[in-house]
Enzyme design. Structure first.
Site, PDB file in Angstrom:
ATOM      1  N   TYR A   1       4.532   5.188  11.560  1.00 47.24           N
ATOM      2  CA  TYR A   1       4.847   4.014  11.557  1.00 47.24           C
ATOM      3  C   TYR A   1       5.568   3.152  10.537  1.00 47.24           C
ATOM      4  O   TYR A   1       6.021   2.241  10.529  1.00 47.24           O
ATOM      5  CB  TYR A   1       3.418   2.926  11.978  1.00 47.24           C
ATOM      6  CG  TYR A   1       2.445   3.133  10.767  1.00 47.24           C
ATOM      7  CD1 TYR A   1       2.338   2.373   9.754  1.00 47.24           C
ATOM      8  CD2 TYR A   1       1.552   4.141  10.780  1.00 47.24           C
ATOM      9  CE1 TYR A   1       1.536   2.573   8.748  1.00 47.24           C
ATOM     10  CE2 TYR A   1       0.443   4.154   9.902  1.00 47.24           C
ATOM     11  CZ  TYR A   1       0.600   3.181   8.753  1.00 47.24           C
ATOM     12  OH  TYR A   1      -0.425   3.522   7.829  1.00 47.24           O
TER      13      TYR A   1
ATOM     14  N   ARG B   1       0.946  -1.288  -0.095  1.00 49.51           N
ATOM     15  CA  ARG B   1      -0.002  -0.051   0.129  1.00 49.51           C
ATOM     16  C   ARG B   1       0.907   1.213   0.157  1.00 49.51           C
ATOM     17  O   ARG B   1       1.404   1.571   0.980  1.00 49.51           O
ATOM     18  CB  ARG B   1      -0.934  -0.232   1.231  1.00 49.51           C
ATOM     19  CG  ARG B   1      -1.415   1.408   1.779  1.00 49.51           C
ATOM     20  CD  ARG B   1      -2.659   1.379   2.542  1.00 49.51           C
ATOM     21  NE  ARG B   1      -2.357   0.766   3.841  1.00 49.51           N
ATOM     22  CZ  ARG B   1      -1.900   1.331   4.904  1.00 49.51           C
ATOM     23  NH1 ARG B   1      -1.217   2.661   4.671  1.00 49.51           N
ATOM     24  NH2 ARG B   1      -1.436   0.550   6.181  1.00 49.51           N
TER      25      ARG B   1
ATOM     26  N   HIS C   1      -3.553   4.312   5.064  1.00 49.02           N
ATOM     27  CA  HIS C   1      -4.676   3.379   5.327  1.00 49.02           C
ATOM     28  C   HIS C   1      -5.860   4.025   4.825  1.00 49.02           C
ATOM     29  O   HIS C   1      -6.630   3.220   3.983  1.00 49.02           O
ATOM     30  CB  HIS C   1      -4.750   3.020   6.667  1.00 49.02           C
ATOM     31  CG  HIS C   1      -5.929   1.996   6.756  1.00 49.02           C
ATOM     32  ND1 HIS C   1      -6.019   0.653   6.331  1.00 49.02           N
ATOM     33  CD2 HIS C   1      -7.040   2.094   7.801  1.00 49.02           C
ATOM     34  CE1 HIS C   1      -7.201   0.414   6.989  1.00 49.02           C
ATOM     35  NE2 HIS C   1      -7.796   1.212   7.660  1.00 49.02           N
TER      36      HIS C   1
END
Length: 375
Positions: A279, A266, A270
């Site tokens: 992160y 990805r 998100h």
């Protein structure tokens, strides 16, 4: 390669023996697996992959402008979504999580789909016309439904397959186990397509499971699991096509279901409510971008003489015109706030009726413009 030989080639391998047709630069590395697709089909796949990427960029832009709700980006996953959907029959039933917009693009993408992301549930209802179940937000809860439909199809002699997309995070949910266990026991015509994009929001793949692969989880349920390069549209096409044929083979030596683990990445957040910089680092993202599915496929098609600059320019123009039409049409819809009370229950409750009347009174007293003021 005959069907039986291809089936053995794809399914009789270790779960970590990742299937790939194209290398990162578009070179064919497994000519025995290269599908014999018409030039027009290949160009259509390429168009849909580019459209999906551009659609993604446009939706994020609209969200940032306050013209769209929270949106889930698909960038980086076009190869798996388009490749797998092109391997299906038009009336195979498709279930998806919330990021597989490309699968809908391959099915024709009804303009109403944009309405869902603008807050109108009508956008979900329109998916039924292209044999797609409603978008699912709750993680993995759509998997048992996909199996239930497949079981019904088997009992009714319906020669269709149920294909269900989900993320790697879904494999940590009980619904995943229940769905695959039921599919194995009742031998349902299912293709489970796990889009392993390495992150379940901020939780990395290695913290989802101690299994070396997601594909190997299928062994617990008695059927095959295969791992495929999800950024290779030809590989995902070949694997899904073989899994679909196996799902329809009632007299085969193997159980009908298949778990496909499509390894990919990805690129973006998100959702538009997420900040991936807290992160993960940009270096890892750039390393995955070097395997970009669109660049890889374009290089292959140019080498095959299927694409050239003129055709790409025409595709780009068509994509921009189509997107503009879709957005204009969706933004032309004016929602009625009273519709929120229509389908909550089969029969309205007294409390719901009170709320409906209260809203109507407020609108009449103050007017919609006053109620929409941001103070």
């Amino acid at each position: 390669m005959s069907g039986d030989v291809l089936e053995r080639e794809l399914f009789d391998r270790a779960p970590d023996d990742r299937i790939r047709v194209l290398d990162a630069d578009g070179t064919v590395v497994a000519p025995e697996l290269e599908p014999a697709l018409e030039a027009e089909t290949l160009r259509s796949m390429y168009r849909d992959m580019r459209f999906s990427r551009r659609f993604d960029e446009r939706m994020i832009s609209l969200q940032r402008q306050g013209r769209l709700g929270t949106y889930s980006s698909l960038a980086g996953q076009e190869g798996s979504q388009i490749g797998s959907t092109y391997a299906l029959a038009d009336d195979d039933v498709l279930s998806f999580q919330y990021r597989e917009h490309g699968a809908l693009v391959a099915r024709g993408l009804p303009w109403e789909y944009l309405l869902y992301w603008m807050g109108h549930e009508d956008g979900n209802a329109a998916l039924a016309d292209i044999d797609v179940f409603p978008l699912n937000i709750s993680i993995a809860s759509h998997l048992p439904h996909a199996v239930g439909w497949a079981w019904a199809a088997k009992l009714n002699g319906d020669e269709r397959v149920s294909v269900v997309h989900f993320g790697d995070g879904s494999t940590s949910e009980g619904d995943f186990h229940e769905a695959l266990n039921f599919a194995g026991v009742f031998d349902t015509p299912n293709v489970f397509f796990c889009n392993n994009n390495q992150w379940a929001i901020s939780i990395p793949r290695e913290r989802q499971t101690a299994s070396a692969t997601i594909a190997q989880k299928a062994s617990a349920y008695g059927f095959e699991g295969v791992q495929v390069d999800g950024m290779d549209p030809l590989a995902t096409y070949v694997v899904t096509d073989a899994a679909r044929k196996k799902a329809l083979d009632a007299d085969g030596d193997r159980l009908r279901p298949t778990l496909i683990e499509a390894v990919q990445y990805r690129y973006g957040a998100h959702t538009t409510a997420d900040d991936p910089s807290v992160y993960r680092d940009d270096e890892a993202v750039e390393q995955w971008r070097e395997r970009d599915p669109i660049d890889r496929f374009e290089s292959y098609l140019r080498t095959e003489g299927v694409l050239d600059d003129d055709r790409i320019e025409a595709i780009e123009t068509e994509i921009e015109d189509t997107l503009e039409t879709l957005v204009d049409r969706a933004e032309g819809v004016v929602g009625d706030p009273s519709e929120m009370f229509e389908y909550t229950y089969a029969e309205p409750t007294p409390r719901l009726e009170d709320q409906r009347e209260s809203l109507a009174e407020l609108r009449e007293r103050h007017g919609d413009d006053a109620l929409l003021e941001d103070e």
